[in-house]
Design a protein around this motif. Structure first.
Motif, PDB file in Angstrom:
ATOM      1  N   LYS A  20       0.812  -1.209   0.000  1.00 33.76           N
ATOM      2  CA  LYS A  20       0.000   0.000   0.000  1.00 33.76           C
ATOM      3  C   LYS A  20       0.855   1.274   0.000  1.00 33.76           C
ATOM      4  N   SER A  21       2.140   1.128   0.233  1.00 33.90           N
ATOM      5  CA  SER A  21       3.025   2.286   0.317  1.00 33.90           C
ATOM      6  C   SER A  21       3.123   3.015  -1.021  1.00 33.90           C
ATOM      7  N   VAL A  22       3.194   4.348  -0.947  1.00 35.41           N
ATOM      8  CA  VAL A  22       3.505   5.114  -2.147  1.00 35.41           C
ATOM      9  C   VAL A  22       4.838   4.641  -2.720  1.00 35.41           C
ATOM     10  N   ALA A  23       5.779   4.313  -1.840  1.00 38.86           N
ATOM     11  CA  ALA A  23       7.090   3.833  -2.278  1.00 38.86           C
ATOM     12  C   ALA A  23       6.972   2.592  -3.151  1.00 38.86           C
ATOM     13  N   TRP A  24       6.049   1.699  -2.819  1.00 42.11           N
ATOM     14  CA  TRP A  24       5.864   0.485  -3.615  1.00 42.11           C
ATOM     15  C   TRP A  24       5.336   0.828  -5.008  1.00 42.11           C
ATOM     16  N   HIS A  25       4.376   1.739  -5.077  1.00 38.14           N
ATOM     17  CA  HIS A  25       3.822   2.131  -6.374  1.00 38.14           C
ATOM     18  C   HIS A  25       4.869   2.850  -7.224  1.00 38.14           C
ATOM     19  N   GLU A 227      -1.142   5.613  -7.390  1.00 41.27           N
ATOM     20  CA  GLU A 227      -0.596   5.558  -8.746  1.00 41.27           C
ATOM     21  C   GLU A 227      -0.369   6.959  -9.307  1.00 41.27           C
ATOM     22  N   ASP A 228      -1.280   7.889  -9.006  1.00 36.65           N
ATOM     23  CA  ASP A 228      -1.107   9.279  -9.453  1.00 36.65           C
ATOM     24  C   ASP A 228       0.208   9.841  -8.933  1.00 36.65           C
ATOM     25  N   ILE A 229       0.449   9.603  -7.660  1.00 34.90           N
ATOM     26  CA  ILE A 229       1.647  10.134  -7.019  1.00 34.90           C
ATOM     27  C   ILE A 229       2.891   9.469  -7.603  1.00 34.90           C
ATOM     28  N   ALA A 230       2.822   8.157  -7.778  1.00 36.50           N
ATOM     29  CA  ALA A 230       3.966   7.411  -8.291  1.00 36.50           C
ATOM     30  C   ALA A 230       4.371   7.899  -9.672  1.00 36.50           C
ATOM     31  N   GLU A 231       3.412   8.096 -10.555  1.00 42.05           N
ATOM     32  CA  GLU A 231       3.729   8.532 -11.913  1.00 42.05           C
ATOM     33  C   GLU A 231       4.365   9.914 -11.917  1.00 42.05           C
TER      34      GLU A 231
END
Length: 257
Positions: A20-25, A227-231
């Motif tokens: 669930k982490s932003v880091a993972w995405h 996903e938004d943040i990751a991209e």
């Protein structure tokens, strides 16, 4: 994503906790673009818990509250990688064990610990890795928030801490420019899924209601997703080659309300 030219570039990510982490995405998007991703996690216990998710050879241990561990991490990463091309700082911590207090009652020790882990750790990491980062195209990206000037009760004293993080981005960009072209930027999400936000609202029902309300009130008619943040983070890592010292809102337009 070929335009990002991330193939075979090594990116070090701090802050992986689970799927669930932003880091993972962020890691997933980076890997899809061809990058080699390695991780720094807080403890051996966290490393063990992630062993089924990530090859242990890609996991390093570092508690950023301790400079000695940051220095050791630099040595360990340097022993296996001649150069790294980017750092993603996705670390935040606040001790709310005293309960949700008015801001003026914030415990000194809790505030300073949050500042150390969530903000100063970026400065310490950047300094430790400055000779390992690609000095021409290196990039450091951190995760902030969109509301550092909004006194949101569910986020408590972390908003001033994140404001300090935003300011540090500018100072790091200017400081590093004396000897390199390493870029420093921050991605500032609006309301997204996350353990601290769900906990701050007190229950899953309140959290889901907030997600629905935010989604209905933004110009894009939805709340942010990891996903938004990751991209956006990945774009900063390699795509935004002429951008530094910036904080970018990624909030579905909610700041326009």
């Amino acid at each position: 994503m070929n335009f990002l030219q991330l193939t075979d570039k090594t990116i070090l990510i701090f802050g992986l906790a689970n799927r669930k982490s932003v880091a993972w995405h962020v890691a997933r998007v980076l890997e899809e673009a061809g990058a080699n991703v390695i991780f720094s996690v807080r403890s051996e216990q966290r490393k063990e818990s992630l062993a089924k998710l990530v090859d242990p050879a890609r996991l390093f241990v570092c508690d950023v509250e301790h400079q000695s561990q940051i220095d050791q991490l630099r040595e360990e990463v340097g022993n296996s990688h001649e150069q790294i091309h980017g750092i993603v700082h996705s670390i935040a911590f606040a001790d709310y064990s005293a309960g949700w207090l008015p801001f003026h009652e914030t415990p000194r020790a809790a505030f300073l610990q949050a500042l150390d882990i969530s903000c100063f750790s970026l400065v310490a990491i950047a300094n430790a890795f400055r000779d390992l980062l690609d000095e021409q195209q290196g990039s450091v990206v951190t995760i902030s928030i969109s509301t550092t000037r909004m006194a949101a009760e569910n986020y408590g004293y972390m908003a001033p801490v994140k404001a300090a993080l935003d300011s540090s981005i500018c100072f790091l960009a200017k400081s590093f420019s004396q000897f390199s072209s390493v870029r420093f930027n921050a991605v500032c999400p609006g309301f997204i899924g996350g353990r601290w936000q769900a906990a701050g609202l007190g229950s899953t029902e309140k959290y889901e209601a907030r997600v629905k309300a935010v989604g209905e009130s933004t110009p894009l008619r939805r709340a942010n997703t990891p996903e938004d943040i990751a991209e956006t983070v990945v774009w900063f890592v390699e795509g935004a080659r002429w951008v530094t010292g910036e904080t970018l809102l990624v909030d579905a337009g909610s700041h326009l309300r």
